[in-house]
Scaffold this active site. Structure first.
Site, mmCIF file in Angstrom:
data_model
loop_
_atom_site.group_PDB
_atom_site.id
_atom_site.type_symbol
_atom_site.label_atom_id
_atom_site.label_comp_id
_atom_site.label_asym_id
_atom_site.label_seq_id
_atom_site.Cartn_x
_atom_site.Cartn_y
_atom_site.Cartn_z
ATOM 1 N N GLU A 204 0.877 -1.119 0.037
ATOM 2 C CA GLU A 204 0.007 -0.012 0.103
ATOM 3 C C GLU A 204 0.765 1.333 0.124
ATOM 4 O OE1 GLU A 204 -2.905 -0.429 3.213
ATOM 5 O OE2 GLU A 204 -3.865 -2.240 2.243
ATOM 6 N N ASP A 241 -4.223 -0.048 12.126
ATOM 7 C CA ASP A 241 -4.854 -1.248 11.625
ATOM 8 C C ASP A 241 -4.287 -2.484 12.358
ATOM 9 O OD1 ASP A 241 -6.213 -3.233 10.569
ATOM 10 O OD2 ASP A 241 -5.936 -2.719 8.238
ATOM 11 N N LYS A 340 -15.641 -1.174 2.378
ATOM 12 C CA LYS A 340 -14.961 -1.742 1.147
ATOM 13 C C LYS A 340 -15.916 -2.240 0.039
ATOM 14 C CE LYS A 340 -10.673 -3.113 3.731
ATOM 15 N NZ LYS A 340 -9.828 -4.307 4.245
#
Length: 429
Positions: A204, A241, A340
Site C-alpha cells: 500500500e 490497523d 470496502k
C-alpha cells in the site's frame, strides 16, 4: 431511457500483478461506464466471495470464470435495463447469484457490473460520479488515513500490526492535508535512511523497515511528524490497523506469528488492555480490527475501555455487511465501520451499510484494498456518501495516488462548497 446495450468484462491486472475483473457497460446512447475491481490480502472470513479460477494459470488466481459470468449470465439478464435503475440491477444480480455470499457468480463479477452501471449513468447525465450518487449534499472531503509503515501480512517487517497511519486532522482543506501527509512521508523516509533501515515500500505504499516492534514504529512516526514541522497529538494523529484476525490463534492473540520469540501471547482481556495502554501513551485517534472478527467479547471489552475516546473501526468484524453491523450496533460494539465495496459486492449494499452506520451514530471510513488498480471510484464514493474519512494508502504508488488525485480534482470542482471536517470527522471525546 438510456437502456444498457452491452456489458463486456475482461481480465486485467492489479497492483500486485494478480488478475482482476474490469467491466465496461455501454448504453444505447453510446455512453460507457468502466470499473475495475480491487482485491484484499488479509480478507475477513465473512466477506463476499471473490471468484478465482484455481488451477496452474496465474497460480490459481485467474478470474476468467468471473469474466465469463459477466459476459454470459449477467449480461443476458441485464441488457435492456435502464442504467438509472441501480437498485433493481443490483438486486437482479443478487437474486441471479442466489447465495448468501455471492459465491456462484462471484462478488468480483457482480461488483464490476454494479460500479460500471453507476458510472455509465453518471456519464449519461454528464455528471461527476460523486454528484450522481450523493446528490446536492455531497460536499465533504475525507480526512485521509495515510498508511506510512506497513507490517503484518502487508510486509516482511517483524511487526504484528498491519498498518501504521497518519491523519492530518487539523489541516485547512483536503489539499492541505495531502501536503502535510506527503511531507511527513518524505521525512519518515529520511528518518529511516539515517537509521540504516530499508525504505522499500509495501503493498500500500508505506515503508516496511525492520523496526524493533510496535512502539519503535510509533516513536519513529512521531519523529517524522515533528521533523516535518507538525505537532503530533494536535495537528496530526495516528491510526492503527491491527488486523488482529491475522494473529488470532487458538483463542489468543499470538504476536510471535509475526514478531518471533520477542512477541507476546495475549488473551482477549490482555489485548484490550494493551490497546488501551498504547492509546494512552501515543496520540492514537483510531484503531481498526484490534480484535478478531469472531471475538465479540474482546470487541466489547475494548469498546468499554476506550470507545469513548478512540475511534474503533470494524473491518473484518463488519465486512461492510448490514447484518453484522446491526449486531454491533445492538450490542454497542465498536463505533465505526470500514467500507470496502468488494466485501459486500454491490453499490446498493455499500450505500445501505454507510446509511445504517451514520443513522446509529457510527462513523464510516471509505477504504481501498491492498490489491488496487488505477480505478478511483472510491474517491468519488467517499464524497458521495459523506464518509468524512478515507483510507487509501501512502503517498507513493500510482494505484494509491490515483484516489488522492481524484479527491484533489473534486475539491477544486466543489470550490467554496467543499468541506473538510478536520477532527469533527470523529465522534469521540
Amino acid at each position: 431511457m438510456s437502456a444498457i446495450l452491452d456489458i463486456h468484462a475482461r481480465q486485467i491486472f492489479d497492483s500486485r500483478g494478480n488478475p482482476t475483473v474490469e467491466v465496461d457497460v455501454y448504453t444505447e446512447n453510446g455512453i460507457m461506464g468502466r470499473a475495475a475491481v480491487p482485491s484484499g490480502a488479509s480478507t475477513g472470513e465473512h466477506e463476499a466471495v471473490e471468484l478465482r479460477d484455481g488451477g496452474k494459470d496465474f497460480m490459481g488466481k485467474g478470474v476468467q470464470k468471473a469474466v465469463d459470468n459477466v459476459n454470459g449470465e449477467i449480461a443476458d439478464h441485464l441488457l435492456g435495463f435502464s442504467v438509472f435503475e441501480q437498485n433493481l440491477i443490483d438486486q437482479t444480480m443478487i437474486d441471479l447469484d442466489g447465495t448468501p455470499n455471492k459465491s456462484k457468480l462471484g462478488a468480483n463479477a457482480i461488483l464490476g457490473v454494479s460500479l460500471a452501471v453507476a458510472k455509465a449513468a453518471a456519464n449519461e447525465l454528464n455528471m461527476p460520479l460523486y454528484r450522481y450518487v450523493g446528490g446536492v449534499s455531497a460536499n465533504t472531503l475525507p480526512v485521509p488515513m495515510m498508511n506510512i509503515i506497513n507490517g503484518g501480512s502487508h510486509s516482511d517487517a517483524p511487526i504484528a500490526f498491519q498498518e501504521f497511519m497518519i491523519m492530518p486532522v487539523m489541516a485547512d482543506s483536503f489539499s492541505h492535508a495531502l501536503k502535510m501527509g506527503t511531507e511527513i512521508f518524505h521525512n519518515l523516509k529520511n528518518v529511516l535512511h539515517d537509521r540504516g533501515l530499508s525504505t522499500a515500500v509495501g503493498d500500500e505504499g508505506g515503508f516496511a523497515p525492520t523496526l524493533d516492534g510496535t512502539e519503535d514504529a510509533l516513536d519513529t512516526i512521531l519523529k517524522a511528524i515533528e521533523k516535518a514541522g507538525y505537532k503530533p497529538g494536535k495537528e496530526v494523529m495516528i491510526a492503527l490497523d491491527c488486523a488482529a484476525a491475522e494473529f488470532f490463534v487458538d483463542g489468543k492473540y499470538d504476536y510471535t506469528k509475526f514478531e518471533g520469540d520477542k512477541g507476546k501471547v495475549r488473551t482477549s482481556e490482555e489485548q484490550a488492555d494493551y490497546l488501551a495502554e498504547l492509546a494512552s501513551k501515543y496520540p492514537i485517534i483510531s484503531i481498526e480490527d484490534g480484535m478478531d472478527e469472531n471475538d465479540w467479547e474482546g470487541w466489547k471489552a475494548v469498546t468499554d475501555k476506550i470507545g469513548d475516546k478512540v475511534q474503533l473501526v470494524g473491518d473484518d468484524l463488519f465486512v461492510t455487511n448490514v447484518e453484522r453491523l446491526g449486531r454491533g450496533i445492538k450490542e454497542s460494539i465498536a463505533n465505526s465501520i470500514l467500507i470496502k465495496v468488494n466485501q459486500i459486492g454491490t453499490l446498493t449494499e455499500t450505500i445501505a451499510a454507510v446509511n445504517m452506520a451514520h443513522n446509529a451514530g457510527y462513523t464510516s471510513v471509505m477504504s481501498h484494498r491492498s490489491g488496487e488498480t488505477e480505478d478511483n471510484t472510491i474517491a468519488d464514493l467517499a464524497v458521495a456518501l459523506n464518509t468524512g474519512q478515507i483510507k487509501t494508502g501512502s503517498a507513493s504508488r500510482s494505484d494509491r495516488m490515483a484516489k488522492y488525485n481524484q479527491l484533489l480534482r473534486i475539491e477544486e470542482e466543489l470550490g467554496d462548497v467543499a468541506f473538510y471536517p478536520q477532527d469533527k470527522a470523529f465522534k469521540i471525546k
